[in-house]
Write a protein that holds these residues in place. Structure first.
Motif, PDB file in Angstrom:
ATOM      1  N   LEU A  27       7.878  -1.998   1.501  1.00 26.73           N
ATOM      2  CA  LEU A  27       8.686  -2.082   0.286  1.00 26.73           C
ATOM      3  C   LEU A  27       7.917  -1.552  -0.920  1.00 26.73           C
ATOM      4  N   SER A  28       6.618  -1.844  -0.959  1.00 24.34           N
ATOM      5  CA  SER A  28       5.791  -1.351  -2.064  1.00 24.34           C
ATOM      6  C   SER A  28       5.712   0.166  -2.049  1.00 24.34           C
ATOM      7  N   LEU A  29       5.536   0.731  -0.859  1.00 22.67           N
ATOM      8  CA  LEU A  29       5.455   2.188  -0.731  1.00 22.67           C
ATOM      9  C   LEU A  29       6.771   2.850  -1.123  1.00 22.67           C
ATOM     10  N   ARG A  30       7.871   2.167  -0.859  1.00 22.99           N
ATOM     11  CA  ARG A  30       9.186   2.711  -1.217  1.00 22.99           C
ATOM     12  C   ARG A  30       9.532   2.445  -2.687  1.00 22.99           C
ATOM     13  N   ASN A  31       8.613   1.851  -3.420  1.00 29.03           N
ATOM     14  CA  ASN A  31       8.787   1.596  -4.851  1.00 29.03           C
ATOM     15  C   ASN A  31       9.948   0.639  -5.132  1.00 29.03           C
ATOM     16  N   VAL A  32      10.135  -0.326  -4.236  1.00 29.30           N
ATOM     17  CA  VAL A  32      11.191  -1.325  -4.415  1.00 29.30           C
ATOM     18  C   VAL A  32      10.672  -2.402  -5.374  1.00 29.30           C
ATOM     19  N   PRO A  33      11.381  -2.693  -6.464  1.00 29.68           N
ATOM     20  CA  PRO A  33      10.919  -3.732  -7.403  1.00 29.68           C
ATOM     21  C   PRO A  33      10.759  -5.085  -6.704  1.00 29.68           C
ATOM     22  N   ALA A  34       9.659  -5.758  -7.001  1.00 30.83           N
ATOM     23  CA  ALA A  34       9.388  -7.076  -6.418  1.00 30.83           C
ATOM     24  C   ALA A  34      10.082  -8.162  -7.233  1.00 30.83           C
TER      25      ALA A  34
ATOM     26  N   GLU B 247       0.785  -3.362  -4.178  1.00 27.65           N
ATOM     27  CA  GLU B 247       1.241  -2.855  -5.462  1.00 27.65           C
ATOM     28  C   GLU B 247       2.463  -1.971  -5.285  1.00 27.65           C
ATOM     29  N   VAL B 248       3.505  -2.270  -6.059  1.00 24.69           N
ATOM     30  CA  VAL B 248       4.735  -1.488  -5.994  1.00 24.69           C
ATOM     31  C   VAL B 248       4.447  -0.062  -6.441  1.00 24.69           C
ATOM     32  N   GLY B 249       4.868   0.903  -5.605  1.00 21.07           N
ATOM     33  CA  GLY B 249       4.680   2.312  -5.927  1.00 21.07           C
ATOM     34  C   GLY B 249       3.562   2.956  -5.142  1.00 21.07           C
ATOM     35  N   THR B 250       2.437   2.226  -4.980  1.00 15.69           N
ATOM     36  CA  THR B 250       1.288   2.797  -4.252  1.00 15.69           C
ATOM     37  C   THR B 250       1.089   2.154  -2.892  1.00 15.69           C
ATOM     38  N   GLY B 251       1.539   0.894  -2.747  1.00 14.25           N
ATOM     39  CA  GLY B 251       1.318   0.170  -1.500  1.00 14.25           C
ATOM     40  C   GLY B 251      -0.120  -0.279  -1.341  1.00 14.25           C
ATOM     41  N   GLU B 252      -0.895  -0.191  -2.404  1.00 15.90           N
ATOM     42  CA  GLU B 252      -2.313  -0.569  -2.340  1.00 15.90           C
ATOM     43  C   GLU B 252      -2.455  -2.068  -2.094  1.00 15.90           C
ATOM     44  N   SER B 253      -3.263  -2.410  -1.094  1.00 16.82           N
ATOM     45  CA  SER B 253      -3.463  -3.807  -0.734  1.00 16.82           C
ATOM     46  C   SER B 253      -4.407  -4.480  -1.714  1.00 16.82           C
ATOM     47  N   ASN B 254      -4.135  -5.730  -2.007  1.00 20.73           N
ATOM     48  CA  ASN B 254      -4.975  -6.473  -2.938  1.00 20.73           C
ATOM     49  C   ASN B 254      -5.001  -7.930  -2.537  1.00 20.73           C
ATOM     50  N   PRO B 255      -5.988  -8.334  -1.701  1.00 23.34           N
ATOM     51  CA  PRO B 255      -6.096  -9.757  -1.358  1.00 23.34           C
ATOM     52  C   PRO B 255      -6.286 -10.591  -2.621  1.00 23.34           C
ATOM     53  N   ILE B 256      -5.711 -11.768  -2.646  1.00 19.97           N
ATOM     54  CA  ILE B 256      -5.798 -12.621  -3.827  1.00 19.97           C
ATOM     55  C   ILE B 256      -7.244 -13.000  -4.114  1.00 19.97           C
ATOM     56  N   CYS B 257      -8.008 -13.220  -3.062  1.00 19.33           N
ATOM     57  CA  CYS B 257      -9.415 -13.601  -3.216  1.00 19.33           C
ATOM     58  C   CYS B 257     -10.287 -12.602  -2.458  1.00 19.33           C
TER      59      CYS B 257
END
Length: 594
Positions: free
Chosen positions: A223-230, A357-367
């Protein structure tokens, strides 16, 4: 600049000692969950209370501000109001300043209880918006009247709100709710209506799960890669996907009343689930049928069972371990294979909860950060516990010392005896009034009722104060009982010292007897919080440059920290303890953390 404490902030012991002779007043400000309705902002409360302090000749550097945010006034166990009483008892401040009596509480009995507690400590309080003089009977009467009015208004608002919500539900309306993805809340009709764009996204998510075998994490990434709003901000979280799939609303059934708030005996509140037959159903637009919903739940269960790195059971600190970076729970779930064996690691739960991240699909673990080797950490903590069992003398000497310093049970017993005597006198006085009426000395029933009601109010206040003292004595007794339990258990656990084959579950039970919480930090430090919160810890450095013990004491949060050098893990000589301390260990292996 004003010293301000919010949330769970507390002064250190050093700070407390420095404030004893300096602080003259404490400002208490509170905004409850309905603060917007009450129109009391924290800033305006503090500002007006400080103005009153200055009128009394008190400067800003002689004041401490304590902020209670989001706590209801009917909760008798509010953290900051309890800390106000602690500071007064410690000798910090002579007065407490409130904007209005309803900032104390909206319940008369709690206002009375707090007033008596403050006066019992030889202190006093001021109100900005209420003229109060405890030496004036008229002022005391007005104080009690306003407390009764505030309590009545609170109860009426709650009753009217509850009745209105139930009426809406009976009419097929939804009385407000958190956002549900795929729907829009119609404020005019008080119900959920279809959101066409989000409905289409939801159905695509279902297709990804059931027909493409995507995991929740993969769906969030897609969904992030497809730029779908969260739903919130600019990131899709795997936990958000999971929650959406578990929500039964998409079958056309919204349920009201799935939980209810109950009041505990001590005045606190707790939200508890309600039986399904008591839920109230409200029809909303249907997106999937029940068969599809059950297929979704089955697929989620399969993903959960097959998920790599699921928490294992064979680790010591199950349920009591936290991450020093973010405070989240830590469990054993990640494993790595070496040439000779399988290694397990303690992992922060927030590391596995990824967002994209919406738009890039970049992963970001919370910690972000390292994991901790289970075998190393467990051995450190278990050796710590074993040393308490084998060498308990210092342990109990410190407990007894601190208990003798901090326990005010003798003073409480004196106060209780005095109050019980006063209670007997008041009850006898009540009886005398009745006898005087029977003898004709008191002429009318109204005069009798006036006199008796005044005594009854005093009796009620005394009983409430006795209840408070009994609770305090119970706390002291519980501490003593816990010490006796530990002492008895220590004698029973002696065999553990020489037993290398004890199972993990037994080790876990023994560990929990002494240890409340363990925090694993990024800087090679382990914090151990003991159950016996009155242990007097102190700061100390070891002669060994790689090992130091830093024992800190903050109000209500005693801790014992273990520092270790990851380059020195489990050397040939095994574990050893620093001088006069059983909390520092040396071991040698640079792979202790990943």
């Amino acid at each position: 600049m004003l010293r301000t404490l919010t949330g769970s902030e507390k002064f250190t012991k050093t700070e407390l000692e420095a404030l004893v002779a300096k602080i003259k007043a404490l400002i208490y400000a509170r905004v409850s969950t309905d603060g917007q309705v009450e129109n009391y902002s924290i800033e305006s409360q503090v500002e007006r209370c400080m103005d009153l302090a200055k009128q009394k000749g008190i400067n800003e550097d002689e004041v401490v501000v304590l902020v209670e945010d989001g706590e209801s006034g009917d909760n008798p166990n509010r953290p900051m109001i309890n800390y106000v009483l602690f500071l007064l008892e410690y000798g910090i401040g002579d007065h407490v300043i409130f904007l209005h009596p309803n900032r104390m509480s909206r319940f008369l009995h709690l206002q009375t209880q707090l007033s008596n507690r403050i006066w019992g400590l030889g202190k006093d309080f001021w109100f900005v918006e209420f003229d109060f003089d405890k030496s004036s009977p008229e002022s005391m009467l007005n104080f009690n009247i306003q407390g009764s009015i505030a309590e009545y208004n609170k109860a009426k608002i709650l009753a009217d709100t509850k009745r209105g919500r139930i009426t809406k539900v009976k009419n097929g309306q939804i009385p407000g709710l958190n956002r549900i993805y795929g729907y829009t809340y119609d404020t005019e009709l008080d119900t959920l209506v279809e959101n066409p764009v989000e409905k289409e996204i939801y159905l695509k998510m279902v297709d990804m799960l059931l027909h493409k075998d995507y995991s929740c994490s993969r769906i969030a990434e897609e969904l992030s890669l497809r730029n779908v709003p969260a739903p919130k901000k600019d990131r899709w979280y795997q936990v958000t996907i999971s929650r959406i799939f578990k929500n039964e609303t998409y079958t056309g059934n919204y349920y009201f009343g799935k939980t209810k708030v109950i009041h505990n005996a001590d005045g606190t509140k707790k939200q508890v689930p309600q039986p399904r037959e008591e839920w109230r159903r409200i029809s909303v637009p249907v997106y999937i049928d029940m068969e599809t919903y059950y297929r979704i739940q089955k697929r989620l269960d399969e993903l959960n069972k097959n998920k790599p790195g699921r928490p294992t059971e064979d680790y010591l600190l199950q349920g009591i371990c936290r991450c020093g970076r973010c405070g989240a729970a830590v469990s054993s779930g990640v494993t790595t294979k070496t040439k000779n064996r399988l290694l397990k690691y303690y992992v922060c739960q927030h590391k596995t909860k990824k967002s994209y991240e919406v738009g890039t699909g970049e992963s970001n673990p919370i910690c972000k950060g390292r994991n901790w080797r289970v075998d190393y950490v467990d051995k450190i903590v278990w050796e710590y516990v074993k040393n308490i069992i084998s060498e308990p003398t210092e342990f109990f000497e410190r407990i007894i010392k601190q208990q003798s310093e901090n326990s005010n049970s003798d003073e409480l017993l004196k106060q209780k005896k005095k109050l019980e005597k006063s209670l007997q006198e008041k009850e006898a006085s009540r009886e005398r009034y009745t006898e005087m009426y029977a003898a004709g000395i008191i002429k009318s029933m109204k005069d009798l009722e006036d006199k008796v009601s005044a005594v009854d109010e005093q009796i009620k206040d005394i009983k409430e104060e006795l209840h408070t003292i009994d609770q305090s004595l119970s706390t002291v007794l519980n501490k003593k009982n816990h010490i006796e339990l530990v002492q008895k258990s220590l004698r029973s656990f002696k065999y553990l010292i020489d037993n290398d084959h004890i199972d993990t579950e037994t080790k876990r039970k023994v560990t929990r007897l002494f240890i409340k919480k363990v925090i694993l930090n990024e800087d090679n430090k382990i914090n151990i919080y003991l159950h016996l919160g009155f242990i007097d810890n102190h700061e100390k450095e070891s002669d060994n440059q790689h090992i130091s013990t830093n024992n800190c004491q903050g109000h209500g949060r005693p801790k014992k920290s273990i520092y270790f050098d990851p380059r020195r893990v489990f050397g040939r000589n095994g574990l050893f303890f620093t001088d006069q301390s059983w909390s520092s260990f040396s071991f040698s292996n640079p792979t202790g953390f990943s």
